[in-house]
Design a protein around this motif. Structure first.
Motif, PDB file in Angstrom:
ATOM      1  N   LYS A  49       0.799  -1.241   0.000  1.00 33.88           N
ATOM      2  CA  LYS A  49       0.000   0.000   0.000  1.00 33.88           C
ATOM      3  C   LYS A  49       0.832   1.292   0.000  1.00 33.88           C
ATOM      4  O   LYS A  49       0.426   2.316   0.550  1.00 33.88           O
ATOM      5  N   ILE A  50       2.009   1.250  -0.596  1.00 30.52           N
ATOM      6  CA  ILE A  50       2.797   2.475  -0.749  1.00 30.52           C
ATOM      7  C   ILE A  50       2.639   2.951  -2.198  1.00 30.52           C
ATOM      8  O   ILE A  50       2.696   2.134  -3.118  1.00 30.52           O
ATOM      9  N   ASN A  51       2.427   4.239  -2.397  1.00 29.29           N
ATOM     10  CA  ASN A  51       2.347   4.787  -3.758  1.00 29.29           C
ATOM     11  C   ASN A  51       3.746   4.858  -4.352  1.00 29.29           C
ATOM     12  O   ASN A  51       4.639   5.440  -3.739  1.00 29.29           O
ATOM     13  N   VAL A  52       3.892   4.278  -5.534  1.00 33.29           N
ATOM     14  CA  VAL A  52       5.210   4.298  -6.163  1.00 33.29           C
ATOM     15  C   VAL A  52       5.101   4.795  -7.597  1.00 33.29           C
ATOM     16  O   VAL A  52       4.227   4.358  -8.347  1.00 33.29           O
ATOM     17  N   PHE A  53       6.025   5.677  -7.968  1.00 28.58           N
ATOM     18  CA  PHE A  53       6.128   6.175  -9.341  1.00 28.58           C
ATOM     19  C   PHE A  53       7.206   5.357 -10.037  1.00 28.58           C
ATOM     20  O   PHE A  53       8.393   5.469  -9.710  1.00 28.58           O
ATOM     21  N   GLY A  54       6.764   4.531 -10.994  1.00 26.36           N
ATOM     22  CA  GLY A  54       7.706   3.674 -11.725  1.00 26.36           C
ATOM     23  C   GLY A  54       6.936   2.460 -12.223  1.00 26.36           C
ATOM     24  O   GLY A  54       5.870   2.140 -11.703  1.00 26.36           O
ATOM     25  N   PRO A  55       7.450   1.781 -13.258  1.00 25.63           N
ATOM     26  CA  PRO A  55       6.752   0.617 -13.807  1.00 25.63           C
ATOM     27  C   PRO A  55       6.920  -0.638 -12.948  1.00 25.63           C
ATOM     28  O   PRO A  55       7.902  -0.765 -12.209  1.00 25.63           O
ATOM     29  N   ASN A  56       5.970  -1.564 -13.084  1.00 29.99           N
ATOM     30  CA  ASN A  56       6.072  -2.824 -12.340  1.00 29.99           C
ATOM     31  C   ASN A  56       7.100  -3.763 -12.989  1.00 29.99           C
ATOM     32  O   ASN A  56       7.704  -3.435 -14.011  1.00 29.99           O
ATOM     33  N   LYS A  57       7.273  -4.917 -12.342  1.00 25.20           N
ATOM     34  CA  LYS A  57       8.312  -5.852 -12.783  1.00 25.20           C
ATOM     35  C   LYS A  57       8.065  -6.339 -14.216  1.00 25.20           C
ATOM     36  O   LYS A  57       8.993  -6.436 -15.008  1.00 25.20           O
ATOM     37  N   PHE A  58       6.811  -6.614 -14.540  1.00 32.46           N
ATOM     38  CA  PHE A  58       6.503  -7.127 -15.872  1.00 32.46           C
ATOM     39  C   PHE A  58       6.911  -6.097 -16.935  1.00 32.46           C
ATOM     40  O   PHE A  58       7.658  -6.395 -17.865  1.00 32.46           O
ATOM     41  N   SER A  59       6.432  -4.858 -16.766  1.00 38.37           N
ATOM     42  CA  SER A  59       6.719  -3.820 -17.774  1.00 38.37           C
ATOM     43  C   SER A  59       8.202  -3.474 -17.801  1.00 38.37           C
ATOM     44  O   SER A  59       8.734  -3.049 -18.844  1.00 38.37           O
ATOM     45  N   SER A  60       8.886  -3.634 -16.676  1.00 37.80           N
ATOM     46  CA  SER A  60      10.310  -3.297 -16.601  1.00 37.80           C
ATOM     47  C   SER A  60      11.160  -4.228 -17.457  1.00 37.80           C
ATOM     48  O   SER A  60      12.342  -3.954 -17.702  1.00 37.80           O
ATOM     49  N   GLN A  61      10.556  -5.315 -17.938  1.00 42.40           N
ATOM     50  CA  GLN A  61      11.291  -6.194 -18.860  1.00 42.40           C
ATOM     51  C   GLN A  61      11.662  -5.466 -20.149  1.00 42.40           C
ATOM     52  O   GLN A  61      12.557  -5.893 -20.869  1.00 42.40           O
ATOM     53  N   LEU A  62      10.964  -4.385 -20.438  1.00 41.93           N
ATOM     54  CA  LEU A  62      11.321  -3.602 -21.634  1.00 41.93           C
ATOM     55  C   LEU A  62      12.794  -3.221 -21.606  1.00 41.93           C
ATOM     56  O   LEU A  62      13.451  -3.141 -22.637  1.00 41.93           O
ATOM     57  N   GLU A  63      13.310  -2.958 -20.388  1.00 36.29           N
ATOM     58  CA  GLU A  63      14.747  -2.676 -20.255  1.00 36.29           C
ATOM     59  C   GLU A  63      15.503  -3.897 -19.735  1.00 36.29           C
ATOM     60  O   GLU A  63      16.639  -4.137 -20.141  1.00 36.29           O
ATOM     61  N   GLY A  64      14.863  -4.653 -18.856  1.00 39.16           N
ATOM     62  CA  GLY A  64      15.544  -5.763 -18.170  1.00 39.16           C
ATOM     63  C   GLY A  64      15.847  -6.949 -19.059  1.00 39.16           C
ATOM     64  O   GLY A  64      16.717  -7.759 -18.745  1.00 39.16           O
ATOM     65  N   SER A  65      15.115  -7.068 -20.171  1.00 38.18           N
ATOM     66  CA  SER A  65      15.372  -8.176 -21.089  1.00 38.18           C
ATOM     67  C   SER A  65      15.262  -7.683 -22.525  1.00 38.18           C
ATOM     68  O   SER A  65      14.176  -7.352 -23.000  1.00 38.18           O
ATOM     69  N   LYS A  66      16.411  -7.658 -23.207  1.00 40.77           N
ATOM     70  CA  LYS A  66      16.396  -7.213 -24.605  1.00 40.77           C
ATOM     71  C   LYS A  66      15.607  -8.206 -25.452  1.00 40.77           C
ATOM     72  O   LYS A  66      14.984  -7.828 -26.437  1.00 40.77           O
ATOM     73  N   ALA A  67      15.618  -9.485 -25.048  1.00 35.01           N
ATOM     74  CA  ALA A  67      14.857 -10.500 -25.782  1.00 35.01           C
ATOM     75  C   ALA A  67      13.360 -10.188 -25.687  1.00 35.01           C
ATOM     76  O   ALA A  67      12.632 -10.246 -26.687  1.00 35.01           O
ATOM     77  N   PHE A  68      12.895  -9.817 -24.504  1.00 30.96           N
ATOM     78  CA  PHE A  68      11.482  -9.448 -24.310  1.00 30.96           C
ATOM     79  C   PHE A  68      11.128  -8.263 -25.217  1.00 30.96           C
ATOM     80  O   PHE A  68      10.126  -8.273 -25.922  1.00 30.96           O
ATOM     81  N   MET A  69      11.997  -7.249 -25.198  1.00 29.19           N
ATOM     82  CA  MET A  69      11.734  -6.033 -25.968  1.00 29.19           C
ATOM     83  C   MET A  69      11.707  -6.336 -27.469  1.00 29.19           C
ATOM     84  O   MET A  69      10.814  -5.902 -28.189  1.00 29.19           O
ATOM     85  N   LYS A  70      12.670  -7.157 -27.924  1.00 31.94           N
ATOM     86  CA  LYS A  70      12.743  -7.432 -29.357  1.00 31.94           C
ATOM     87  C   LYS A  70      11.546  -8.279 -29.806  1.00 31.94           C
ATOM     88  O   LYS A  70      10.981  -8.045 -30.880  1.00 31.94           O
ATOM     89  N   ASN A  71      11.149  -9.247 -28.983  1.00 32.24           N
ATOM     90  CA  ASN A  71       9.998 -10.074 -29.352  1.00 32.24           C
ATOM     91  C   ASN A  71       8.715  -9.252 -29.404  1.00 32.24           C
ATOM     92  O   ASN A  71       7.856  -9.469 -30.260  1.00 32.24           O
ATOM     93  N   LEU A  72       8.616  -8.300 -28.490  1.00 33.30           N
ATOM     94  CA  LEU A  72       7.444  -7.421 -28.496  1.00 33.30           C
ATOM     95  C   LEU A  72       7.422  -6.578 -29.788  1.00 33.30           C
ATOM     96  O   LEU A  72       6.384  -6.421 -30.426  1.00 33.30           O
ATOM     97  N   CYS A  73       8.603  -6.095 -30.180  1.00 33.77           N
ATOM     98  CA  CYS A  73       8.693  -5.306 -31.424  1.00 33.77           C
ATOM     99  C   CYS A  73       8.244  -6.150 -32.625  1.00 33.77           C
ATOM    100  O   CYS A  73       7.520  -5.678 -33.494  1.00 33.77           O
TER     101      CYS A  73
END
Ligand code: AMP
Ligand code: GLY
Length: 422
Positions: free
Chosen positions: A86-110
Motif C-alpha cells: 500500500k505504498i504509492n510508487v512512481f515507476g513501472p512494475n516488474k513485468f513492464s520493466s522487462q522492456l529494459e531488463g530483457s532485450k529478448a522481451f523487448m525485441k519479441n514485443l517489437c
C-alpha cells in the motif's frame, strides 16, 4: 506530502532539486542519496536492493510517495513489492520493466507488434548463434539480454570479435542472463525520446542527445554518459508523429494486451535513419545525465507530474518546457570507465555560480567533515541553461574550469555534431 527518491546519482539529485520547488512537498528523502541531494533532501543510508528494509524506512518516516530513479530495483520488482504493501510508487512494475531488463522481451514485443527495430536473432546456445552470425553482414551488434550496467553491447567489425563476445555472454559473463541478442547495425543519428505514462495516456517528456563514448569525437569505450543536451535538434513534428504512432503507442498497447499498464517515465533510445525512427532500446526510467538537462528545462512542477501519474490523471495536465537549451558535462574520475581512485577531495565548488540557470548535480560524491570527496566514476554534472548551444557549452566549461579538479577529466565537445553543423 512526504516523498522519497530512490537512487544516488546525478539523475536523483536533479529530481530532488526539482521536487524541492513544490510547496506540497513537505519532507523529502533520498535513499541513499549523495553529497548533492543532501542540499534538498534528507539522505537515508539504506541499501535499496533490500526491499524489506526500504519498506521499513518508508513506514518509519511516514512517506506517502516514492519515485524510483535507477533501473535495477525496478527490474527486480520494487514497485510490485511496495504496491502490495500500500505504498504509492512512481515507476513501472516488474513485468513492464522487462522492456529494459530483457532485450529478448523487448525485441519479441517489437516483432509481434510490428515496431521498427533492427533485425535480430536471440540465442542461448553457441552453434545456433554462430550459424546466424555466418549469414549476417558486418558490423554486427552483440548484446547481452539482461542488465549489464552499460557494458553489454558490442559493435563488432569482425566475425572473430563477435564470436568472442557471444561466447562470453553465453558462458555467463553477465549474471542477469546467458541469452545473447545478435542485431543488424543501423547507421543513423541517435535520439533520446522521453514520455511520462499513466494507466490512460502518456505525455511527451522531453528530448535529448547524450554522448556515451568516453573520448572526444565519440571515440573509445562506452560509459554511462559523458554529457547531454536538450532539446535534440533532430526531433521535428513529423518525426515525432512517427515515433508516437510506430513505437510508443504500439508498445503501450502491447503491454495492456498482456494485462499490464505502464506507469512512470519511459525512455526510448532511437536511431534515426532517412527520417525513419528505429527502436534501439527502451529504458524504464529517466536517463542519466539526460534527466539533469530535462529538469532544468521543465517549467511544470515535477510534483504535479508525479501526482497526475499516481492519480491516473495525466490527460488533464499540460507539461511546459523552457524554450532555452540546456547542456550538462560530466566531470569524471581520471581512469573512468576503467580503474580509477576514489576519496579524492573536490574543492572550489562554492566558487561556481549556482542559480536557476546553472546547477552542479552531484553523482559519485560523498561528504565528510563538510568536505566533498569523489566516490565514483562519474562525479559531477556541470549544467547550464542558455539560448544558444555554443554559449551554453561555454558556460559549462567556464564552471568546470573554476572547479579545476586536477584528478578528473571531462569532454569539451558535448553537442559537437550539432554545434559544428551551425
Ligand atoms: P544500448 O545499450 O542498447 O543503448 O546500446 C548502446 C549503444 O550502442 C547505443 O547507444 C548505440 O550507439 C549503439 N547501438 C546499439 N544497437 C545498435 C544497432 N542495432 N545499430 C547501431 N548502433 C547500435
Ligand atoms: N544516458 C544513458 C542512460 O541513462 O541509459
Amino acid at each position: 506530502m512526504n516523498l522519497a527518491v530512490i537512487g544516488s546519482g546525478g539523475r536523483e539529485h536533479a529530481l530532488c532539486y526539482k521536487l524541492r520547488q513544490s510547496k506540497e512537498v513537505k519532507k523529502l528523502y533520498c535513499i541513499p542519496g549523495n553529497a548533492g541531494t543532501k542540499k534538498f533532501a534528507d539522505n537515508i543510508n539504506q541499501d535499496v536492493s533490500n526491499f524489506e528494509e526500504v519498506y521499513r524506512v518508508l513506514k518509519d518516516k511516514k512517506i506517502d510517495l516514492v519515485i524510483v530513479g535507477p533501473e535495477e530495483p525496478l527490474v527486480n520488482g520494487i514497485v510490485d513489492f511496495l504496491t502490495e504493501r500500500k505504498i504509492n510508487v512512481f515507476g513501472p512494475n516488474k513485468f513492464s520493466s522487462q522492456l529494459e531488463g530483457s532485450k529478448a522481451f523487448m525485441k519479441n514485443l517489437c516483432k509481434k507488434y510490428d515496431i521498427p527495430t533492427a533485425n535480430f536473432g536471440i540465442f542461448d546456445e553457441l552453434n545456433t548463434a554462430f550459424n546466424f552470425l555466418e549469414k549476417s553482414e558486418l558490423p554486427i551488434v552483440v548484446k547481452a539480454d539482461g542488465l549489464a550496467a552499460g557494458k553489454g553491447v558490442s559493435i563488432c567489425k569482425s566475425k572473430e570479435e563477435a564470436k568472442t563476445k557471444i561466447k562470453e555472454i553465453i558462458e555467463g559473463k553477465f549474471k542477469s542472463s546467458k541469452k545473447v541478442v545478435l542485431e543488424e547495425f543501423i547507421e543513423g543519428e541517435e535520439l533520446s525520446y522521453f514520455c511520462v505514462v499513466d494507466k490512460n495516456t502518456f505525455r511527451f517528456f522531453g528530448s535529448a542527445q547524450d554522448h556515451k563514448r568516453v573520448g572526444e569525437g565519440d571515440t573509445g569505450p562506452n560509459t554511462g554518459g559523458m554529457g547531454a543536451y536538450s532539446p535534440a535538434s533532430l526531433l521535428t513534428k513529423k518525426l515525432e508523429e512517427k515515433i508516437i504512432k510506430k513505437i510508443i503507442e504500439p508498445t503501450l498497447k502491447a503491454l495492456k494486451e498482456m494485462g499490464n499498464s505502464y506507469k512512470g517515465f519511459l525512455y526510448a533510445g532511437l536511431m534515426i535513419k532517412e527520417n525513419e525512427p528505429y527502436l534501439i532500446e527502451y529504458n524504464i526510467r529517466m536517463g542519466d545525465p539526460e534527466c539533469q538537462v530535462l529538469m532544468m528545462r521543465l517549467k511544470t512542477s515535477l510534483f504535479d507530474v508525479v501526482k497526475s501519474v499516481i492519480n491516473n490523471d495525466l490527460k488533464n495536465l499540460s507539461i511546459e518546457w523552457s524554450d532555452e537549451n540546456c547542456m550538462t558535462i560530466v566531470l569524471c574520475s581520471r581512469g573512468y570507465p576503467d580503474k580509477y581512485e576514489k576519496n579524492i577531495e573536490i574543492k572550489n565548488l562554492d566558487k561556481v555560480i549556482n542559480d536557476e540557470k546553472n546547477q552542479i548535480f552531484h553523482a559519485g560524491t560523498i561528504e565528510k567533515n563538510k568536505k566533498i570527496f569523489s566516490n565514483g566514476g562519474r562525479v559531477l554534472n556541470v549544467t547550464s541553461l542558455g539560448n544558444n548551444l555554443i554559449n551554453t557549452r561555454k558556460k559549462c566549461l567556464y564552471n568546470l574550469n573554476k572547479i579545476g579538479w586536477g584528478d578528473g577529466f571531462f569532454r569539451k565537445d558535448i553537442g559537437w555534431r550539432i554545434i559544428e553543423k551551425k
